[in-house]
Design a protein around this motif. Structure first.
Motif, mmCIF file in Angstrom:
data_model
loop_
_atom_site.group_PDB
_atom_site.id
_atom_site.type_symbol
_atom_site.label_atom_id
_atom_site.label_comp_id
_atom_site.label_asym_id
_atom_site.label_seq_id
_atom_site.Cartn_x
_atom_site.Cartn_y
_atom_site.Cartn_z
ATOM 1 N N VAL A 1 0.859 -1.185 0.000
ATOM 2 C CA VAL A 1 0.000 0.000 0.000
ATOM 3 C C VAL A 1 0.892 1.231 0.000
ATOM 4 O O VAL A 1 1.844 1.310 0.773
ATOM 5 N N GLY A 2 0.596 2.183 -0.867
ATOM 6 C CA GLY A 2 1.443 3.363 -0.892
ATOM 7 C C GLY A 2 0.902 4.487 -1.738
ATOM 8 O O GLY A 2 -0.138 4.359 -2.396
ATOM 9 N N GLY A 3 1.614 5.592 -1.690
ATOM 10 C CA GLY A 3 1.248 6.760 -2.473
ATOM 11 C C GLY A 3 2.459 7.355 -3.158
ATOM 12 O O GLY A 3 3.574 7.304 -2.626
ATOM 13 N N ASP A 4 2.237 7.913 -4.354
ATOM 14 C CA ASP A 4 3.298 8.540 -5.128
ATOM 15 C C ASP A 4 2.860 9.928 -5.571
ATOM 16 O O ASP A 4 1.665 10.171 -5.798
ATOM 17 N N LEU A 5 3.819 10.814 -5.705
ATOM 18 C CA LEU A 5 3.607 12.072 -6.401
ATOM 19 C C LEU A 5 4.224 11.926 -7.787
ATOM 20 O O LEU A 5 5.424 11.653 -7.914
ATOM 21 N N VAL A 6 3.404 12.084 -8.826
ATOM 22 C CA VAL A 6 3.862 11.912 -10.207
ATOM 23 C C VAL A 6 3.931 13.284 -10.872
ATOM 24 O O VAL A 6 2.926 13.986 -10.991
ATOM 25 N N GLU B 1 -4.750 -5.473 -8.049
ATOM 26 C CA GLU B 1 -4.123 -4.162 -7.866
ATOM 27 C C GLU B 1 -5.116 -3.069 -8.216
ATOM 28 O O GLU B 1 -5.866 -3.186 -9.180
ATOM 29 N N GLY B 2 -5.099 -2.017 -7.408
ATOM 30 C CA GLY B 2 -5.879 -0.834 -7.711
ATOM 31 C C GLY B 2 -4.977 0.384 -7.737
ATOM 32 O O GLY B 2 -4.069 0.520 -6.908
ATOM 33 N N ARG B 3 -5.214 1.251 -8.697
ATOM 34 C CA ARG B 3 -4.393 2.460 -8.850
ATOM 35 C C ARG B 3 -5.327 3.627 -9.136
ATOM 36 O O ARG B 3 -6.225 3.519 -9.984
ATOM 37 N N ALA B 4 -5.134 4.737 -8.412
ATOM 38 C CA ALA B 4 -5.985 5.908 -8.621
ATOM 39 C C ALA B 4 -5.120 7.162 -8.585
ATOM 40 O O ALA B 4 -4.345 7.357 -7.646
ATOM 41 N N GLY B 5 -5.237 7.983 -9.628
ATOM 42 C CA GLY B 5 -4.459 9.212 -9.684
ATOM 43 C C GLY B 5 -3.970 9.473 -11.090
ATOM 44 O O GLY B 5 -4.747 9.823 -11.980
ATOM 45 N N ASN B 6 -2.667 9.288 -11.309
ATOM 46 C CA ASN B 6 -2.099 9.519 -12.629
ATOM 47 C C ASN B 6 -2.762 8.633 -13.681
ATOM 48 O O ASN B 6 -3.062 9.066 -14.788
ATOM 49 N N GLU B 7 -2.949 7.375 -13.324
ATOM 50 C CA GLU B 7 -3.790 6.468 -14.086
ATOM 51 C C GLU B 7 -4.716 5.781 -13.091
ATOM 52 O O GLU B 7 -4.288 5.383 -12.014
ATOM 53 N N THR B 8 -5.969 5.640 -13.456
ATOM 54 C CA THR B 8 -6.950 5.037 -12.568
ATOM 55 C C THR B 8 -7.435 3.737 -13.193
ATOM 56 O O THR B 8 -8.013 3.743 -14.294
ATOM 57 N N GLY C 1 1.387 18.584 -20.567
ATOM 58 C CA GLY C 1 1.860 19.751 -19.837
ATOM 59 C C GLY C 1 2.229 19.465 -18.399
ATOM 60 O O GLY C 1 1.993 18.364 -17.864
ATOM 61 N N ASN C 2 2.808 20.467 -17.758
ATOM 62 C CA ASN C 2 3.232 20.333 -16.366
ATOM 63 C C ASN C 2 2.049 20.057 -15.448
ATOM 64 O O ASN C 2 1.009 20.725 -15.530
ATOM 65 N N ALA C 3 2.223 19.094 -14.572
ATOM 66 C CA ALA C 3 1.193 18.743 -13.592
ATOM 67 C C ALA C 3 1.844 17.913 -12.504
ATOM 68 O O ALA C 3 2.918 17.333 -12.695
ATOM 69 N N ILE C 4 1.191 17.867 -11.356
ATOM 70 C CA ILE C 4 1.591 16.988 -10.262
ATOM 71 C C ILE C 4 0.364 16.181 -9.866
ATOM 72 O O ILE C 4 -0.650 16.743 -9.464
ATOM 73 N N ASN C 5 0.444 14.867 -10.020
ATOM 74 C CA ASN C 5 -0.692 13.983 -9.756
ATOM 75 C C ASN C 5 -0.425 13.069 -8.573
ATOM 76 O O ASN C 5 0.378 12.128 -8.683
#
Length: 305
Positions: A117-122, A184-191, A156-160
Motif C-alpha cells: 500500500v502506498g502513495g506517489d507524487l507523479v 491491484e488498484g491504482r488511482a491518480g495519474n492512471e486510474t 503539460g506540467n502537472a503533479i498527480n
C-alpha cells in the motif's frame, strides 16, 4: 480526494514509537530498467522507464511483517512515453509525455494475504526535463531525435498524487514452483483495477521482497537472500481502465477500456554475488489509435563488492 489519501498514508506510515525508529535499518535496494530497445527495438509508446526501491525496517524474516508501516519502501520512478513516429506523429497517436515519481509504500502480511500500500507524487511535463534528456541521449548516439513539434505538444506540467494498493497470495505447487494471484488498484495519474497472476519456477526469489514494476508488471528483488542459481518467471494480467493522464480525451486520444500484459523473464545469482534479470513483456493496445501492441525488455545487473 487522492491528495488527502496520500497525506494520510504518509502520516500513518511515519507514526512509530522511538524504539521502532531506532530499530529500523536499511534492508535492501532494488531497481529495474525497461526499454523497448531491449524488446522489439522500436522507439515508441511505452518507450523507456526506470524504477528503484530502497527498503527500511526492523528486520526481515522471509516475509513481510504484520504491522502496517513497519516495513517502508521509498520508490522512485521515471518514464518516457512517445508517439509511434517521434518526428511526425500520425493524427490520433498518443502525445509525448515525461513522468517522474517519488513515493512511500509499506508492505505487510495478514494471514496468507500479502499487501503493498502506498502513495506517489507523479510529476508530468517539461518540468521533468526528460524530453531534454532523451533529445541529448539520441543526439549523442546518432538516434532519431524527437522533433521540436513533438516536444512542444507534450503533456503539460502537472503533479498527480497517486495511490497504489496490491494484495496477493502465494501458493506452493512444489518445492521450487510457486503461483501468486494478485489484485491491484491504482488511482491518480492512471486510474485502473488490475487482476493477474505470477508463476515462478526455481527457488531464487522465494523468501525475498519483490517489488512490482508499474510499466511491465515484472517483480524485481529488493530484499535478497543468499540463494544462487536460476529462476524463471511468467506472468499475465488484465486491467479495467477508467482514466489516464497520459491519454487526454480533449486531444482526441481515446483510451481503451481494458489493457493486457504478458511477461516472461529469468533471474540468476552466482555464489560470488553477481546477479541479474532479463525479461520481456508484451503490452497490449492502450488507446484506439494504437495499431498494435509492443514488446519491451527489462534488465537488472548487480555485482556485490
Amino acid at each position: 480526494m487522492s491528495r488527502f489519501i496520500v497525506a494520510a498514508l504518509v502520516s500513518a506510515a511515519c507514526l512509530s514509537t522511538p524504539v521502532d525508529a531506532q530499530e529500523r535499518k536499511r534492508l535492501g535496494y532494488g531497481r529495474l530498467i525497461t526499454n523497448d530497445f531491449f524488446g522489439d527495438g522500436e522507439d515508441r509508446w511505452r518507450t523507456g522507464g526506470f524504477q528503484s526501491s530502497r527498503v527500511w525496517g526492523p528486520t526481515w524474516a522471509g516475509q513481510a511483517p504484520e504491522g502496517f508501516g513497519q516495513l517502508l519502501e521509498l520508490r522512485l520512478g521515471a518514464e518516457i512515453l512517445a508517439p509511434d513516429d517521434i518526428r511526425t506523429p500520425a493524427p490520433g497517436d498518443r502525445p509525448y509525455a515525461g513522468a517522474l515519481s517519488i513515493g512511500l509504500h509499506t508492505h505487510f502480511q495478514r494471514g496468507r494475504t500479502e499487501f503493498s500500500v502506498g502513495g506517489d507524487l507523479v510529476f508530468l511535463g517539461p518540468q521533468t526535463r526528460l524530453d531534454e534528456f532523451q533529445d541529448a541521449f539520441h543526439d549523442t548516439f546518432n538516434i532519431v531525435r524527437p522533433s521540436d513539434a513533438v516536444r512542444s505538444s507534450q503533456i503539460g506540467n502537472a503533479i498527480n498524487p497517486t495511490v497504489v494498493v496490491e494484495m496477493g497470495q502465494t501458493y506452493a505447487l512444489s518445492d521450487s514452483t510457486v503461483v501468486r494471484p494478485f489484485l491491484e488498484g491504482r488511482a491518480g495519474n492512471e486510474t485502473l483495477v488490475r487482476a493477474g497472476v505470477d508463476l515462478t519456477f526455481g527457488a531464487l526469489g522465494q523468501g525475498e521482497l519483490l517489488i512490482r514494476d508499474s510499466v511491465t508488471g515484472h517483480r524485481y528483488r529488493a530484499i535478497e537472500g543468499d540463494w544462487s542459481g536460476y529462476s524463471f518467471v511468467l506472468g499475465a494480467d488484465i486491467a479495467a481502465v477508467s482514466d489516464s493522464e497520459f491519454l487526454p480525451a480533449d486531444r482526441g486520444v481515446i483510451a481503451e477500456d481494458s489493457r493486457e500484459r504478458v511477461r516472461a523473464g529469468i533471474m540468476w545469482q552466482s555464489e560470488a554475488g553477481i546477479s541479474g534479470f532479463y525479461g520481456l513483456t508484451y503490452l497490449g493496445e492502450e488507446f484506439e489509435g494504437q495499431s498494435e501492441g509492443q514488446i519491451v525488455g527489462s534488465v537488472r545487473f548487480k555485482v556485490a563488492f
